[in-house]
Design an enzyme around this catalytic site. Structure first.
Site, short mmCIF file in Angstrom:
data_model
loop_
_atom_site.label_atom_id
_atom_site.label_comp_id
_atom_site.label_asym_id
_atom_site.label_seq_id
_atom_site.Cartn_x
_atom_site.Cartn_y
_atom_site.Cartn_z
N LEU A 171 37.18 -48.22 -37.77
CA LEU A 171 35.75 -48.66 -38.01
C LEU A 171 35.13 -47.76 -36.99
O LEU A 171 33.71 -47.87 -37.13
CB LEU A 171 35.90 -49.94 -37.20
CG LEU A 171 36.00 -51.24 -37.96
CD1 LEU A 171 35.94 -52.54 -37.33
CD2 LEU A 171 34.80 -51.43 -39.30
N TYR A 187 19.34 -57.71 -29.87
CA TYR A 187 19.61 -58.04 -31.17
C TYR A 187 20.76 -59.08 -31.53
O TYR A 187 20.70 -60.05 -31.95
CB TYR A 187 19.69 -56.61 -31.88
CG TYR A 187 20.34 -57.00 -33.28
CD1 TYR A 187 19.60 -57.72 -34.42
CD2 TYR A 187 21.79 -56.80 -33.59
CE1 TYR A 187 20.09 -58.01 -35.45
CE2 TYR A 187 22.47 -57.04 -34.65
CZ TYR A 187 21.66 -57.81 -35.81
OH TYR A 187 22.25 -58.12 -36.91
N CYS A 189 3.19 -58.39 -50.82
CA CYS A 189 3.66 -57.10 -49.82
C CYS A 189 2.72 -56.11 -50.04
O CYS A 189 2.23 -55.37 -50.88
CB CYS A 189 5.07 -56.69 -50.45
SG CYS A 189 5.59 -54.98 -49.88
N ASP A 204 17.16 -56.32 -36.87
CA ASP A 204 18.01 -55.07 -37.13
C ASP A 204 17.33 -54.11 -38.08
O ASP A 204 16.19 -54.12 -38.40
CB ASP A 204 19.39 -55.68 -37.86
CG ASP A 204 19.23 -56.42 -39.31
OD1 ASP A 204 17.92 -56.29 -39.60
OD2 ASP A 204 20.16 -56.48 -39.83
N CYS A 258 11.42 -53.49 -56.03
CA CYS A 258 10.22 -54.50 -55.81
C CYS A 258 10.05 -55.43 -57.03
O CYS A 258 9.55 -56.59 -56.87
CB CYS A 258 8.83 -53.70 -55.57
SG CYS A 258 9.07 -52.46 -54.33
N GLU A 315 28.90 -59.52 -35.83
CA GLU A 315 28.02 -58.72 -35.45
C GLU A 315 28.02 -57.44 -34.99
O GLU A 315 27.44 -56.67 -34.94
CB GLU A 315 26.95 -59.52 -34.63
CG GLU A 315 26.16 -60.73 -35.37
CD GLU A 315 25.37 -60.37 -36.45
OE1 GLU A 315 24.68 -59.18 -36.23
OE2 GLU A 315 24.95 -60.77 -37.47
N CYS A 365 15.12 -54.98 -50.54
CA CYS A 365 14.09 -53.80 -49.74
C CYS A 365 14.96 -52.86 -49.36
O CYS A 365 14.97 -52.54 -48.28
CB CYS A 365 13.41 -54.63 -48.71
SG CYS A 365 11.71 -53.55 -48.33
N ARG A 418 30.10 -66.07 -42.84
CA ARG A 418 29.07 -67.18 -43.17
C ARG A 418 29.69 -68.66 -43.61
O ARG A 418 28.88 -69.51 -43.48
CB ARG A 418 28.28 -66.68 -44.59
CG ARG A 418 27.26 -65.61 -44.13
CD ARG A 418 26.26 -65.23 -45.02
NE ARG A 418 25.50 -64.48 -44.83
CZ ARG A 418 24.63 -63.69 -45.83
NH1 ARG A 418 25.03 -63.55 -47.12
NH2 ARG A 418 24.03 -62.62 -45.49
N TYR A 443 33.28 -45.76 -33.46
CA TYR A 443 32.36 -46.38 -32.30
C TYR A 443 33.35 -47.33 -31.34
O TYR A 443 32.96 -48.61 -31.36
CB TYR A 443 31.09 -46.97 -33.00
CG TYR A 443 30.26 -46.18 -33.64
CD1 TYR A 443 29.38 -45.52 -33.20
CD2 TYR A 443 30.48 -46.29 -35.26
CE1 TYR A 443 28.70 -44.77 -33.78
CE2 TYR A 443 29.55 -45.35 -35.92
CZ TYR A 443 28.76 -44.66 -35.20
OH TYR A 443 27.72 -43.94 -35.92
N CYS A 480 11.73 -58.59 -56.06
CA CYS A 480 11.47 -59.17 -55.02
C CYS A 480 10.77 -60.47 -54.95
O CYS A 480 9.59 -60.47 -55.46
CB CYS A 480 10.91 -58.07 -54.15
SG CYS A 480 10.45 -58.51 -52.38
S1 SF4 Z 1 7.89 -55.74 -52.95
FE1 SF4 Z 1 7.79 -54.93 -50.58
S2 SF4 Z 1 9.16 -56.22 -49.57
FE2 SF4 Z 1 9.68 -56.66 -51.40
S3 SF4 Z 1 11.36 -54.74 -51.95
FE3 SF4 Z 1 9.38 -53.85 -52.58
S4 SF4 Z 1 8.54 -52.97 -50.74
FE4 SF4 Z 1 10.29 -54.16 -50.11
#
Ligand code: SF4
Length: 353
Positions: free
Chosen positions: A84, A124, A215, A142, A206, A41, A199, A29, A86, A209
């Site tokens: 690694l 991807y 959500c 992904d 959550c 990647e 997630c 990054r 594969y 989040c």
């Molecule tokens: S609120 Fe929804 S998007 Fe956020 S971590 Fe929980 S399940 Fe995942």
């Protein structure tokens, strides 16, 4: 038709704000050079970030540019990749580096359809490289992003191709929105990061989040139930007997050109199946080796994708010299003689007895 539950002008700033405050400091990054993004990647396919980081840094020290990688011997690259897994990824990366040098003067193509023609580059990976390195408004889908949107949009079907196709269309539309397209590099990384850090597969966080209020799975209490599990291919079990023939610290190894999954690697002479009373004849027929079988060692198991390989090592000695053109005496893993990690496992198992 899949739709965000809140306007994109609200969704994108929330996600990007969270990403700015929480993103991990990862070596690829710091400098979004297409070659670095490309190598990262490919390594990240099927492999976790924490495993990839040291390999990535070492690989970039060995092959700092795409030209260095294109010029390298395949056996050296496989040695650098050892651990690694594969290995097809490493071979494809090498061939693709050669094509990038021959056809595009060492510049990873900016055109999506040209990128797709390179070995090992699917939708991807092409989307990831072009969006993260060049800022092209292309989606990435992904496993982290798929899981995040399956929950966020409350997609209750199991993850068959049609759902993945619908998600892809939805993301193409999403990244073309002006508020996303101008920040696509961070937007795509933010989606990967929230899928990976918040997630999470088994235990979505959550409470922390940034998108919990909107959500749909969270509202319906389905955050731990989605995505619905996909039926996995059943594990196939194989047995191989390998002959360990030692001379000092060296072993007799042969290069495998027969099978796709260990092709190009150096191995102990190997025959299919568990040891039988006719093992010496089997080695003679298969490898032209005249062996005296001395003793059996402990079984070593090794997983390669859906294959469970059971290796039955036997300690053996030669009754007459091995055919020169097919065998070599070497220390397993010596430069120029890449070996799979199963060989190292067998040697470790022998030493621990
Ligand atoms: S609120 Fe929804 S998007 Fe956020 S971590 Fe929980 S399940 Fe995942």
């Amino acid at each position: 038709m899949l739709q965000l539950p809140i306007p994109v002008t609200e969704f994108a700033p929330r996600l990007l704000g969270w990403y700015r405050d929480n993103k991990r400091d990862l070596p690829w990054r710091n400098d979004p050079d297409p070659y670095r993004v490309w190598v990262s990647e490919i390594m990240l396919q099927q492999t976790q970030v924490k495993t990839v980081v040291p390999y990535f840094e070492k690989f970039l020290r060995s092959y700092p540019t795409v030209e260095d990688l294109a010029r390298a011997e395949e056996s050296e690259i496989l040695s650098s990749w050892s651990g690694l897994g594969y290995y097809r990824r490493a071979r494809n990366l090498h061939r693709a580096a050669q094509m990038v040098c021959e056809r595009y003067g060492g510049e990873f193509p900016r055109d999506f359809s040209q990128a797709l023609k390179l070995p090992g580059i699917g939708h991807y990976t092409a989307g990831a490289i072009l969006s993260l390195a060049h800022g092209e408004p292309l989606p990435i889908l992904d496993s982290n992003i798929t899981r995040f949107f399956t929950r966020y949009l409350k997609i209750e079907d199991d993850l068959e191709r049609t759902i993945v196709g619908k998600l892809r269309k939805f993301l193409v539309q999403l990244v073309s929105e002006t508020s996303v397209a101008k920040n696509v590099r961070d937007f795509n990384q933010a989606l990967m990061e929230i899928g990976s850090l918040v997630c999470k597969p088994r235990n979505p966080q959550c409470a922390s989040c940034p998108l919990a209020a909107s959500c749909l799975a969270n509202r319906a209490g389905l955050q731990k139930t989605l995505p619905r599990p996909r039926t996995r291919p059943s594990v196939q079990e194989f047995h191989h007997t390998v002959a360990l023939i030692a001379k000092g610290e060296k072993y007799l190894l042969t290069q495998n050109w027969e099978e796709t999954f260990l092709r190009g690697f150096w191995e102990f002479p190997r025959v299919q199946g568990q040891p039988t009373p006719h093992l010496a004849e089997t080695f003679l027929k298969t490898h032209g080796l005249d062996l005296k079988i001395r003793k059996r060692a402990a079984i070593v198991t090794h997983r390669i994708t859906f294959r469970k390989l059971n290796f039955h090592p036997v300690l053996a000695s030669l009754q007459s010299p091995a055919p020169r053109q097919r065998f070599t005496w070497t220390r397993p893993g010596e430069k120029g003689y890449p070996v799979s990690s199963y060989i190292k496992k067998i040697l470790r198992s022998l030493k621990s007895r």
